[in-house]
Write an enzyme that holds these catalytic residues in place. Structure first.
Site, PDB file in Angstrom:
ATOM      1  N   SER A   1      54.759  50.985  40.371  1.00  0.00           N
ATOM      2  CA  SER A   1      56.029  49.470  40.304  1.00  0.00           C
ATOM      3  C   SER A   1      55.838  48.672  38.770  1.00  0.00           C
ATOM      4  O   SER A   1      56.862  48.445  38.846  1.00  0.00           O
ATOM      5  CB  SER A   1      55.964  48.333  41.720  1.00  0.00           C
ATOM      6  OG  SER A   1      54.536  47.839  41.307  1.00  0.00           O
TER       7      SER A   1
ATOM      8  N   MET B   1      43.798  54.374  40.449  1.00  0.00           N
ATOM      9  CA  MET B   1      42.942  53.767  41.610  1.00  0.00           C
ATOM     10  C   MET B   1      42.038  54.136  40.908  1.00  0.00           C
ATOM     11  O   MET B   1      40.804  54.153  42.656  1.00  0.00           O
ATOM     12  CB  MET B   1      43.551  53.677  42.389  1.00  0.00           C
ATOM     13  CG  MET B   1      44.648  52.847  43.040  1.00  0.00           C
ATOM     14  SD  MET B   1      44.827  51.937  42.573  1.00  0.00           S
ATOM     15  CE  MET B   1      44.335  50.792  44.254  1.00  0.00           C
TER      16      MET B   1
ATOM     17  N   ILE C   1      37.897  55.361  39.245  1.00  0.00           N
ATOM     18  CA  ILE C   1      37.217  54.478  38.182  1.00  0.00           C
ATOM     19  C   ILE C   1      36.919  55.366  36.451  1.00  0.00           C
ATOM     20  O   ILE C   1      36.555  56.299  36.825  1.00  0.00           O
ATOM     21  CB  ILE C   1      35.810  54.002  38.367  1.00  0.00           C
ATOM     22  CG1 ILE C   1      36.199  52.987  39.800  1.00  0.00           C
ATOM     23  CG2 ILE C   1      34.796  53.361  37.701  1.00  0.00           C
ATOM     24  CD1 ILE C   1      34.808  52.479  40.036  1.00  0.00           C
TER      25      ILE C   1
ATOM     26  N   HIS D   1      45.349  43.624  37.478  1.00  0.00           N
ATOM     27  CA  HIS D   1      44.574  43.270  38.657  1.00  0.00           C
ATOM     28  C   HIS D   1      45.302  42.184  39.717  1.00  0.00           C
ATOM     29  O   HIS D   1      45.430  41.442  38.724  1.00  0.00           O
ATOM     30  CB  HIS D   1      42.979  43.236  38.187  1.00  0.00           C
ATOM     31  CG  HIS D   1      42.587  43.053  39.348  1.00  0.00           C
ATOM     32  ND1 HIS D   1      41.608  44.114  39.979  1.00  0.00           N
ATOM     33  CD2 HIS D   1      42.342  41.446  39.957  1.00  0.00           C
ATOM     34  CE1 HIS D   1      41.158  43.415  41.132  1.00  0.00           C
ATOM     35  NE2 HIS D   1      40.929  42.056  41.541  1.00  0.00           N
TER      36      HIS D   1
ATOM     37  N   ASP E   1      37.090  47.555  30.494  1.00  0.00           N
ATOM     38  CA  ASP E   1      35.686  47.857  29.594  1.00  0.00           C
ATOM     39  C   ASP E   1      34.408  48.841  30.619  1.00  0.00           C
ATOM     40  O   ASP E   1      35.274  49.816  31.591  1.00  0.00           O
ATOM     41  CB  ASP E   1      34.360  46.433  29.063  1.00  0.00           C
ATOM     42  CG  ASP E   1      33.881  46.049  30.197  1.00  0.00           C
ATOM     43  OD1 ASP E   1      34.499  46.181  31.314  1.00  0.00           O
ATOM     44  OD2 ASP E   1      33.365  44.591  30.074  1.00  0.00           O
ATOM     45  N   GLU E   2      33.668  48.969  30.799  1.00  0.00           N
ATOM     46  CA  GLU E   2      32.341  49.908  31.356  1.00  0.00           C
ATOM     47  C   GLU E   2      32.088  49.089  33.174  1.00  0.00           C
ATOM     48  O   GLU E   2      31.405  50.053  34.370  1.00  0.00           O
ATOM     49  CB  GLU E   2      30.985  50.349  30.983  1.00  0.00           C
ATOM     50  CG  GLU E   2      32.212  51.269  29.786  1.00  0.00           C
ATOM     51  CD  GLU E   2      30.170  52.074  29.635  1.00  0.00           C
ATOM     52  OE1 GLU E   2      29.428  52.712  30.162  1.00  0.00           O
ATOM     53  OE2 GLU E   2      31.252  53.134  28.248  1.00  0.00           O
TER      54      GLU E   2
ATOM     55  N   ASP F   1      36.626  45.501  36.488  1.00  0.00           N
ATOM     56  CA  ASP F   1      37.633  44.915  36.245  1.00  0.00           C
ATOM     57  C   ASP F   1      37.288  43.810  35.694  1.00  0.00           C
ATOM     58  O   ASP F   1      37.318  42.342  35.637  1.00  0.00           O
ATOM     59  CB  ASP F   1      37.981  44.127  37.651  1.00  0.00           C
ATOM     60  CG  ASP F   1      38.939  44.900  38.408  1.00  0.00           C
ATOM     61  OD1 ASP F   1      39.601  45.497  37.817  1.00  0.00           O
ATOM     62  OD2 ASP F   1      38.431  45.382  39.645  1.00  0.00           O
TER      63      ASP F   1
HETATM   64  C1  GRF Z   1      49.163  46.806  41.969  1.00  0.00           C
HETATM   65  O1  GRF Z   1      49.062  45.681  42.559  1.00  0.00           O
HETATM   66  C2  GRF Z   1      47.944  46.417  40.363  1.00  0.00           C
HETATM   67  O2  GRF Z   1      47.766  45.534  40.768  1.00  0.00           O
HETATM   68  C3  GRF Z   1      47.150  47.443  41.858  1.00  0.00           C
HETATM   69  O3  GRF Z   1      47.696  48.032  41.842  1.00  0.00           O
HETATM   70  C4  GRF Z   1      49.127  47.736  42.479  1.00  0.00           C
HETATM   71  C5  GRF Z   1      49.735  49.317  41.821  1.00  0.00           C
HETATM   72  O4  GRF Z   1      51.519  48.805  42.723  1.00  0.00           O
HETATM   73  N1  GRF Z   1      45.781  47.630  40.807  1.00  0.00           N
HETATM   74  P1  GRF Z   1      52.221  49.985  41.820  1.00  0.00           P
HETATM   75  O5  GRF Z   1      51.279  51.003  41.547  1.00  0.00           O
HETATM   76  O6  GRF Z   1      51.814  49.364  40.820  1.00  0.00           O
HETATM   77  O7  GRF Z   1      53.246  49.573  42.059  1.00  0.00           O
END
Ligand code: GRF
Length: 201
Positions: free
Chosen positions: A13, A90, A92, A109, A141-142, A145
């Site tokens: 989204s 999702m 690292i 985030h 950065d490394e 978040d």
């Molecule tokens: C969002 O809340 C983003 O901040 C987090 O994962 C979620 C991803 O949502 N890192 P989408 O895939 O952009 O709908």
């Protein structure tokens, strides 16, 4: 015209918010590529609908994390993008990849960092009992978040909230924050100064 590459792992989204913002000329850039680690990501459908090329660097089909990291970095380099946007990506990133794209990669985030980094940020916020949460766009950065913060938007936490209702309220702000951060970057208005990101007029 600058080029963006977006990395997303799932629903997408935030990627859609960038597609829509791009279509209304919100920032001086086009979206050159979606990169995903997940062949089942709904973000792929969004890219197809918008006519944006995509590359799947399939994590589960990679022989090792090292092989995956190398393939991902190669896809990023080949994109030639000026800015890499982690929009619900999702995984690292490997240290050398982060270093290679330092100052050119941003992440969103769903919490007001430095509170509640990592997974399940909304659940962490509810468990702690904060009355305000929100979202943060930051340079990568490394750390997890931990990079310099570009912008944040707040939401109230309501008495009746569960993880889903809070996530939904935060997501609406994410969809404004991420295109705004891209705009600031693409207009050349961001300067990293230690931990602080200064905005030029
Ligand atoms: C969002 O809340 C983003 O901040 C987090 O994962 C979620 C991803 O949502 N890192 P989408 O895939 O952009 O709908």
């Amino acid at each position: 015209m600058q080029q963006l590459a977006v990395l997303a792992s799932g629903r997408g989204s935030n990627f859609q918010a960038l597609i829509d913002a791009c279509a209304r000329g919100h920032f001086p850039a086009s979206i050159a590529l979606l990169i995903t680690d997940n062949p089942g990501a709904f973000a792929i459908e969004r890219a197809e609908r918008a006519g944006i090329p995509y590359r799947i660097v399939d994590f589960s089909a990679s022989p090792s994390k090292t092989a995956y990291d190398a393939a991902l970095e190669a896809a990023m380099v080949e994109s030639g993008a000026d800015l890499f946007v982690l929009a619900g990506y999702m995984r690292i990133l490997a240290g050398p990849t982060v270093a290679r794209f330092a100052g050119k990669m941003i992440n969103i985030h769903p919490a007001l960092l430095p509170s509640f980094p990592g997974l399940h940020a909304q659940r962490q916020a509810l468990a702690y009992g904060v009355r305000v949460s929100g979202c943060t766009v930051h340079f990568v950065d490394e750390g997890m978040d931990t990079g310099p913060i570009i912008l944040q938007r707040c939401v109230e936490v309501l008495d009746g909230d569960d993880e889903d209702t809070l996530a939904e309220r935060i997501l609406a702000e994410e969809h404004r924050a991420l295109p705004d951060a891209v705009r600031l970057f693409c207009e050349g208005r961001l300067r990293i100064d230690g931990r602080r990101v200064r905005r030029l007029p």
